[in-house]
Design an enzyme around this catalytic site. Structure first.
Site, PDB file in Angstrom:
ATOM      1  N   CYS A  93       0.888  -1.184   0.000  1.00  0.00           N
ATOM      2  CA  CYS A  93       0.000   0.000   0.000  1.00  0.00           C
ATOM      3  C   CYS A  93       0.914   1.218   0.000  1.00  0.00           C
ATOM      4  O   CYS A  93       1.046   1.924   0.999  1.00  0.00           O
ATOM      5  CB  CYS A  93      -0.899   0.025   1.224  1.00  0.00           C
ATOM      6  SG  CYS A  93      -2.203  -1.195   1.228  1.00  0.00           S
TER       7      CYS A  93
ATOM      8  N   PRO B 210       1.421   7.619  -0.229  1.00  0.00           N
ATOM      9  CA  PRO B 210       1.954   8.455  -1.314  1.00  0.00           C
ATOM     10  C   PRO B 210       3.448   8.273  -1.597  1.00  0.00           C
ATOM     11  O   PRO B 210       3.995   8.951  -2.438  1.00  0.00           O
ATOM     12  CB  PRO B 210       1.683   9.879  -0.808  1.00  0.00           C
ATOM     13  CG  PRO B 210       1.780   9.760   0.671  1.00  0.00           C
ATOM     14  CD  PRO B 210       1.233   8.402   1.022  1.00  0.00           C
TER      15      PRO B 210
ATOM     16  N   GLY C 108       6.280   7.780   0.931  1.00  0.00           N
ATOM     17  CA  GLY C 108       7.341   8.054   1.900  1.00  0.00           C
ATOM     18  C   GLY C 108       8.061   6.804   2.358  1.00  0.00           C
ATOM     19  O   GLY C 108       9.291   6.712   2.287  1.00  0.00           O
TER      20      GLY C 108
ATOM     21  N   ASP D 168       0.999  -1.044   5.022  1.00  0.00           N
ATOM     22  CA  ASP D 168       0.569   0.120   5.802  1.00  0.00           C
ATOM     23  C   ASP D 168      -0.863   0.412   5.351  1.00  0.00           C
ATOM     24  O   ASP D 168      -1.085   1.114   4.376  1.00  0.00           O
ATOM     25  CB  ASP D 168       1.498   1.302   5.533  1.00  0.00           C
ATOM     26  CG  ASP D 168       1.131   2.523   6.350  1.00  0.00           C
ATOM     27  OD1 ASP D 168       0.210   2.433   7.180  1.00  0.00           O
ATOM     28  OD2 ASP D 168       1.759   3.583   6.158  1.00  0.00           O
TER      29      ASP D 168
ATOM     30  N   CYS E 194      -1.562   4.077  10.809  1.00  0.00           N
ATOM     31  CA  CYS E 194      -1.394   5.367  11.481  1.00  0.00           C
ATOM     32  C   CYS E 194      -2.617   5.605  12.362  1.00  0.00           C
ATOM     33  O   CYS E 194      -3.281   6.631  12.277  1.00  0.00           O
ATOM     34  CB  CYS E 194      -1.224   6.500  10.465  1.00  0.00           C
ATOM     35  SG  CYS E 194      -0.686   8.041  11.255  1.00  0.00           S
TER      36      CYS E 194
END
Length: 472
Positions: free
Chosen positions: A288, A291, A293, A356, A409
């Site tokens: 996944c 974006p 990082g 993630d 997160c």
């Protein structure tokens, strides 16, 4: 002669045009975008600020004030709503949203900044004249004058229920979080009053910008030459800009050799990269990746070992961001657009896998304060099937002896330990790895074997990580 005719004639006051304050108008425009379009302030505000600077309307101080007004108002929205509700003669839902935005901006200036009272009220009323009209500006003036009668502590004594009577509602009003979020965070934290208050207060602090020096492309020494830059606390690749520096002004960031990445996000990637393997270490997957990082850091670490990263992302525009983040990586990599729940690769292909997963984002409320007001408890039910499906894919994609990192997160137990526990029951051929020793020097990682980071303990987003080895 009548009494009326004897009175001296008083000329009417000449109409005065409202004075447009570019800083407050921009802050109002940003709040309207957040409210009307469900936009995020961290995406809306930068282009507004850039345009204002290009037009010559703003200097650095103006940009800093506009940023504080927007983020401060969003972080304290729940508290300010309770205070405004005590000062109006109607339910808050009956106040027009644009009027409420002006009132909230005014409340923040009165209660959350050092702007003098008279200046905060007059500037807010002038803003109301510009964006709402003279009639509603009078309403704004009346409400803000009531708010100005007490400071923040004085208002909290009046509008927050006593802690002893309703602890969660007290904390929700005082620290400006929805009650259900307070309850969920408290359950995840497992501590007492002091611990949850520290966490909620940390959510309302402005986070520093954290950079990552991508291995083989940049170094922390290079980034530390920037003004007000200090080394990160935990990641060897992290550098913090302590005075709100502009990342775009950093040469290594502009060139893609470094990026903006929370230190917690860096630690998740490092823990997976450092996990012990049985057998080869040649093929890595970020399932996944948007974006980009973690994918950029993993790709750089993989390149140092002669390994290859496949970065997969379902959304094409996010896959484009991943490709941009990985461009120039010193070793081979591949970016693909694919649904992680229907993977195009074969089972057992990879040595290391990171998932993630999409989540409520309750671990990043410092950076996206508006998310706390948008999320609902039912969102957990919507994310749950996707989270489990993606972890199932990850466990199927890794070879025997390889390692999967499940990350979110969010510290919500329904998105972290509950998901991992369910999948481990379904996959007896797996085992949890104690992830804590893989982050030496980082304290308070929890009881293990998984890891939970916290804003008030680590200065990071509340990232969660479980490492799982496939054993058969």
């Amino acid at each position: 002669m009548s009494e009326q005719s004897r009175r001296p004639h008083r000329p009417a006051k000449p109409y005065r045009r409202p004075q447009k304050d570019p800083v407050r108008v921009l802050a109002f425009d940003a709040l309207r975008a957040v409210d009307e379009r469900d936009a995020y302030a961290n995406l809306v505000l930068p282009p507004l600020l850039r345009k204002a600077r290009e037009n010559g309307d703003f200097d650095a101080r103006d940009a800093a004030l506009a940023t504080e007004l927007v983020y401060g108002t969003l972080r304290r929205q729940g508290t300010y709503d309770a205070i405004i509700a005590a000062c109006v003669d109607r339910p808050l839902r009956e106040v027009d949203p644009p009027v409420l935005d002006v009132l909230s901006l005014g409340a923040h200036q009165l209660l959350g900044t050092r702007i003098p009272t008279h200046a905060a009220v007059s500037a807010s009323v002038e803003l109301a004249r510009v964006v709402l009209g003279d009639g509603r500006a009078k309403f704004v003036n009346a409400v803000l004058r009531k708010i100005a009668q007490h400071d923040l502590d004085g208002w909290l004594e009046r509008v927050a229920p006593p802690y002893d009577e309703d602890p969660e509602d007290h904390l929700a009003v005082v620290h400006s979080h929805p009650r259900w979020v307070v309850s969920a965070l408290w359950d995840s934290l497992g501590g007492g009053r002091a611990d949850i208050e520290e966490l909620l207060a940390a959510d309302n602090e402005r986070p520093e910008v954290t950079l990552v020096a991508r291995p083989g492309r940049s170094t922390t020494q290079e980034l530390l030459t920037e003004d007000a830059a200090v080394a990160g606390d935990w990641s060897p690749y992290a550098v913090r800009l302590t005075e709100g520096g502009e990342p775009g002004a950093v040469e290594a960031v502009r060139e893609g050799r470094a990026g903006v990445q929370d230190e917690g996000s860096q630690l998740v990637a490092l823990a997976l990269a450092n996990a012990p393997l049985d057998g080869p270490d040649e093929k890595w997957l970020d399932g996944c990746a948007g974006p980009g990082g973690k994918a950029a850091l993993l790709a750089a670490l993989a390149a140092q070992r002669g390994a290859t990263l496949v970065a997969s992302e379902k959304q094409p525009h996010r896959a484009g961001l991943v490709a941009k983040a990985l461009a120039g990586n010193p070793g081979p990599y591949q970016v693909i657009t694919a649904d992680g729940t229907r993977p195009p690769w074969r089972s057992g292909t990879f040595d290391r896998v990171l998932m993630d997963v999409p989540c409520t984002g309750l671990g990043a409320l410092r950076r996206r304060p508006e998310a706390r007001w948008r999320r609902r408890p039912e969102d957990l039910e919507n994310f749950a099937p996707v989270q489990r499906a993606l972890l199932r894919t990850a466990l199927d994609s890794v070879r025997v002896g390889g390692v999967v990192g499940y990350a979110t997160c969010s510290p919500h137990l329904a998105e972290t330990r509950a998901v991992v526990a369910d999948l481990l029951k379904q996959h007896p051929d797996t085992e949890l790895i104690d992830a804590r020793p893989l982050l030496p020097g980082v304290p308070d990682l929890g009881e293990g074997p998984d890891i939970q980071l916290w804003p008030h303990k680590h200065g990071t987003d509340a990232m969660y990580l479980a490492l799982i080895r496939r054993t058969a």
